[in-house]
Design a protein around this motif. Structure first.
Motif, PDB file in Angstrom:
ATOM      1  N   ARG A  15       0.835  -1.206   0.000  1.00 21.89           N
ATOM      2  CA  ARG A  15       0.000   0.000   0.000  1.00 21.89           C
ATOM      3  C   ARG A  15       0.865   1.249   0.000  1.00 21.89           C
ATOM      4  NH1 ARG A  15      -3.217  -0.924   5.200  1.00 21.89           N
ATOM      5  NH2 ARG A  15      -1.206  -1.809   5.659  1.00 21.89           N
ATOM      6  N   PHE A  16       2.007   1.213   0.662  1.00 27.84           N
ATOM      7  CA  PHE A  16       2.899   2.366   0.687  1.00 27.84           C
ATOM      8  C   PHE A  16       3.401   2.668  -0.717  1.00 27.84           C
ATOM      9  CE2 PHE A  16       7.176   4.141   0.729  1.00 27.84           C
ATOM     10  CZ  PHE A  16       6.952   5.309   1.430  1.00 27.84           C
ATOM     11  N   GLY A  17       3.787   1.647  -1.450  1.00 27.99           N
ATOM     12  CA  GLY A  17       4.285   1.842  -2.806  1.00 27.99           C
ATOM     13  C   GLY A  17       3.241   2.478  -3.692  1.00 27.99           C
ATOM     14  N   ALA A  18       2.003   2.029  -3.591  1.00 28.82           N
ATOM     15  CA  ALA A  18       0.922   2.599  -4.396  1.00 28.82           C
ATOM     16  C   ALA A  18       0.671   4.049  -4.009  1.00 28.82           C
ATOM     17  CB  ALA A  18      -0.348   1.774  -4.227  1.00 28.82           C
ATOM     18  N   ALA A  19       0.691   4.340  -2.726  1.00 26.06           N
ATOM     19  CA  ALA A  19       0.460   5.716  -2.265  1.00 26.06           C
ATOM     20  C   ALA A  19       1.608   6.615  -2.727  1.00 26.06           C
ATOM     21  CB  ALA A  19       0.330   5.755  -0.745  1.00 26.06           C
ATOM     22  N   HIS A  20       2.816   6.100  -2.647  1.00 25.49           N
ATOM     23  CA  HIS A  20       3.968   6.888  -3.071  1.00 25.49           C
ATOM     24  C   HIS A  20       3.902   7.164  -4.571  1.00 25.49           C
ATOM     25  CE1 HIS A  20       7.954   8.537  -3.123  1.00 25.49           C
ATOM     26  NE2 HIS A  20       8.320   7.680  -4.066  1.00 25.49           N
ATOM     27  N   HIS A  21       3.508   6.166  -5.343  1.00 28.19           N
ATOM     28  CA  HIS A  21       3.372   6.347  -6.797  1.00 28.19           C
ATOM     29  C   HIS A  21       2.323   7.410  -7.085  1.00 28.19           C
ATOM     30  CE1 HIS A  21       3.236   5.476 -11.039  1.00 28.19           C
ATOM     31  NE2 HIS A  21       1.934   5.300 -10.958  1.00 28.19           N
ATOM     32  N   HIS A  22       1.212   7.369  -6.377  1.00 30.13           N
ATOM     33  CA  HIS A  22       0.141   8.358  -6.565  1.00 30.13           C
ATOM     34  C   HIS A  22       0.640   9.759  -6.233  1.00 30.13           C
ATOM     35  CE1 HIS A  22      -3.903   9.918  -6.803  1.00 30.13           C
ATOM     36  NE2 HIS A  22      -3.788  10.430  -5.603  1.00 30.13           N
ATOM     37  N   GLU A  23       1.373   9.899  -5.140  1.00 29.20           N
ATOM     38  CA  GLU A  23       1.902  11.202  -4.742  1.00 29.20           C
ATOM     39  C   GLU A  23       2.919  11.709  -5.759  1.00 29.20           C
ATOM     40  OE1 GLU A  23       3.414  10.820  -0.793  1.00 29.20           O
ATOM     41  OE2 GLU A  23       1.450  10.373   0.042  1.00 29.20           O
ATOM     42  N   SER A  24       3.766  10.829  -6.273  1.00 24.40           N
ATOM     43  CA  SER A  24       4.765  11.281  -7.237  1.00 24.40           C
ATOM     44  C   SER A  24       4.092  11.697  -8.548  1.00 24.40           C
ATOM     45  CB  SER A  24       5.830  10.213  -7.477  1.00 24.40           C
ATOM     46  OG  SER A  24       5.271   9.060  -8.057  1.00 24.40           O
ATOM     47  N   TRP A  25       3.023  11.017  -8.936  1.00 24.68           N
ATOM     48  CA  TRP A  25       2.274  11.394 -10.134  1.00 24.68           C
ATOM     49  C   TRP A  25       1.632  12.761  -9.933  1.00 24.68           C
ATOM     50  CZ3 TRP A  25      -2.798  12.627 -11.134  1.00 24.68           C
ATOM     51  CH2 TRP A  25      -3.139  12.704 -12.477  1.00 24.68           C
ATOM     52  N   LEU A  26       1.043  12.984  -8.771  1.00 21.47           N
ATOM     53  CA  LEU A  26       0.432  14.286  -8.483  1.00 21.47           C
ATOM     54  C   LEU A  26       1.475  15.393  -8.464  1.00 21.47           C
ATOM     55  CD1 LEU A  26      -2.214  13.451  -5.735  1.00 21.47           C
ATOM     56  CD2 LEU A  26      -2.635  14.224  -8.064  1.00 21.47           C
ATOM     57  N   ALA A  27       2.617  15.119  -7.869  1.00 21.56           N
ATOM     58  CA  ALA A  27       3.689  16.118  -7.818  1.00 21.56           C
ATOM     59  C   ALA A  27       4.169  16.453  -9.225  1.00 21.56           C
ATOM     60  CB  ALA A  27       4.843  15.617  -6.959  1.00 21.56           C
ATOM     61  N   ALA A  28       4.324  15.441 -10.070  1.00 22.39           N
ATOM     62  CA  ALA A  28       4.763  15.682 -11.449  1.00 22.39           C
ATOM     63  C   ALA A  28       3.725  16.499 -12.207  1.00 22.39           C
ATOM     64  CB  ALA A  28       5.018  14.352 -12.154  1.00 22.39           C
ATOM     65  N   ALA A  29       2.450  16.187 -12.012  1.00 20.47           N
ATOM     66  CA  ALA A  29       1.381  16.941 -12.679  1.00 20.47           C
ATOM     67  C   ALA A  29       1.367  18.387 -12.188  1.00 20.47           C
ATOM     68  CB  ALA A  29       0.025  16.281 -12.424  1.00 20.47           C
ATOM     69  N   TRP A  30       1.531  18.583 -10.891  1.00 20.30           N
ATOM     70  CA  TRP A  30       1.554  19.936 -10.326  1.00 20.30           C
ATOM     71  C   TRP A  30       2.726  20.734 -10.897  1.00 20.30           C
ATOM     72  CZ3 TRP A  30      -1.329  23.430  -8.258  1.00 20.30           C
ATOM     73  CH2 TRP A  30      -0.754  24.515  -7.605  1.00 20.30           C
ATOM     74  N   HIS A  31       3.894  20.119 -10.984  1.00 22.82           N
ATOM     75  CA  HIS A  31       5.069  20.809 -11.538  1.00 22.82           C
ATOM     76  C   HIS A  31       4.864  21.150 -13.011  1.00 22.82           C
ATOM     77  CE1 HIS A  31       7.527  20.681  -7.980  1.00 22.82           C
ATOM     78  NE2 HIS A  31       7.321  19.388  -7.838  1.00 22.82           N
ATOM     79  N   ALA A  32       4.237  20.259 -13.758  1.00 23.28           N
ATOM     80  CA  ALA A  32       3.974  20.528 -15.178  1.00 23.28           C
ATOM     81  C   ALA A  32       3.036  21.724 -15.327  1.00 23.28           C
ATOM     82  CB  ALA A  32       3.379  19.299 -15.857  1.00 23.28           C
ATOM     83  N   ILE A  33       1.990  21.770 -14.521  1.00 27.49           N
ATOM     84  CA  ILE A  33       1.038  22.886 -14.580  1.00 27.49           C
ATOM     85  C   ILE A  33       1.722  24.190 -14.215  1.00 27.49           C
ATOM     86  CG2 ILE A  33      -1.021  23.881 -13.495  1.00 27.49           C
ATOM     87  CD1 ILE A  33      -2.075  20.939 -13.352  1.00 27.49           C
ATOM     88  N   ARG A  34       2.534  24.169 -13.182  1.00 24.52           N
ATOM     89  CA  ARG A  34       3.268  25.381 -12.774  1.00 24.52           C
ATOM     90  C   ARG A  34       4.233  25.828 -13.877  1.00 24.52           C
ATOM     91  NH1 ARG A  34       1.865  28.801  -9.961  1.00 24.52           N
ATOM     92  NH2 ARG A  34       3.910  29.263  -9.142  1.00 24.52           N
ATOM     93  N   ARG A  35       4.890  24.879 -14.544  1.00 23.04           N
ATOM     94  CA  ARG A  35       5.814  25.224 -15.635  1.00 23.04           C
ATOM     95  C   ARG A  35       5.043  25.846 -16.795  1.00 23.04           C
ATOM     96  NH1 ARG A  35      10.183  27.375 -17.582  1.00 23.04           N
ATOM     97  NH2 ARG A  35      10.932  26.398 -19.471  1.00 23.04           N
ATOM     98  N   TRP A  36       3.867  25.297 -17.112  1.00 25.43           N
ATOM     99  CA  TRP A  36       3.051  25.862 -18.187  1.00 25.43           C
ATOM    100  C   TRP A  36       2.629  27.286 -17.855  1.00 25.43           C
ATOM    101  CZ3 TRP A  36      -0.469  20.967 -18.483  1.00 25.43           C
ATOM    102  CH2 TRP A  36       0.237  19.941 -19.121  1.00 25.43           C
ATOM    103  N   GLU A  37       2.274  27.520 -16.588  1.00 27.45           N
ATOM    104  CA  GLU A  37       1.927  28.881 -16.170  1.00 27.45           C
ATOM    105  C   GLU A  37       3.125  29.811 -16.322  1.00 27.45           C
ATOM    106  OE1 GLU A  37       0.576  28.231 -12.165  1.00 27.45           O
ATOM    107  OE2 GLU A  37      -1.535  28.227 -12.801  1.00 27.45           O
ATOM    108  N   GLN A  38       4.302  29.332 -15.945  1.00 26.02           N
ATOM    109  CA  GLN A  38       5.518  30.132 -16.054  1.00 26.02           C
ATOM    110  C   GLN A  38       5.815  30.457 -17.519  1.00 26.02           C
ATOM    111  OE1 GLN A  38       9.075  28.110 -14.750  1.00 26.02           O
ATOM    112  NE2 GLN A  38      10.317  29.975 -14.851  1.00 26.02           N
TER     113      GLN A  38
END
Length: 79
Positions: A15-38
């Motif tokens: 379960r930790f691995g799945a949660a970590h994967h989900h968090e890393s996907w969200l972090a990557a998506a958040w960074h992509a959105i912020r880069r697009w805004e920049q």
């Protein structure tokens, strides 16, 4: 240490691995959105610059128009 079976911050719980994967996907998506805004902000700032200011930084109005015509997801740093 001798006899140590893992590293700090790792877990054998699936379960930790799945949660970590989900968090890393969200972090990557958040960074992509912020880069697009920049990118959108920077392209807007370039478009507002005078021809003299552009000349000072080595760009032409045609360079700015080409950059401004790019899609927001087109990142010149990711070629």
């Amino acid at each position: 240490m001798k006899g140590q079976h893992g590293f700090i911050g790792t877990s054998h719980d699936a379960r930790f691995g799945a949660a970590h994967h989900h968090e890393s996907w969200l972090a990557a998506a958040w960074h992509a959105i912020r880069r697009w805004e920049q990118l959108a902000y920077e392209r807007d700032q370039l478009a507002r610059m005078s021809d003299e200011m552009l000349k000072d930084i080595g760009l032409s109005r045609a360079d700015v128009m080409e950059e401004s015509d790019r899609h927001f997801w087109e990142d010149p740093l990711k070629k």
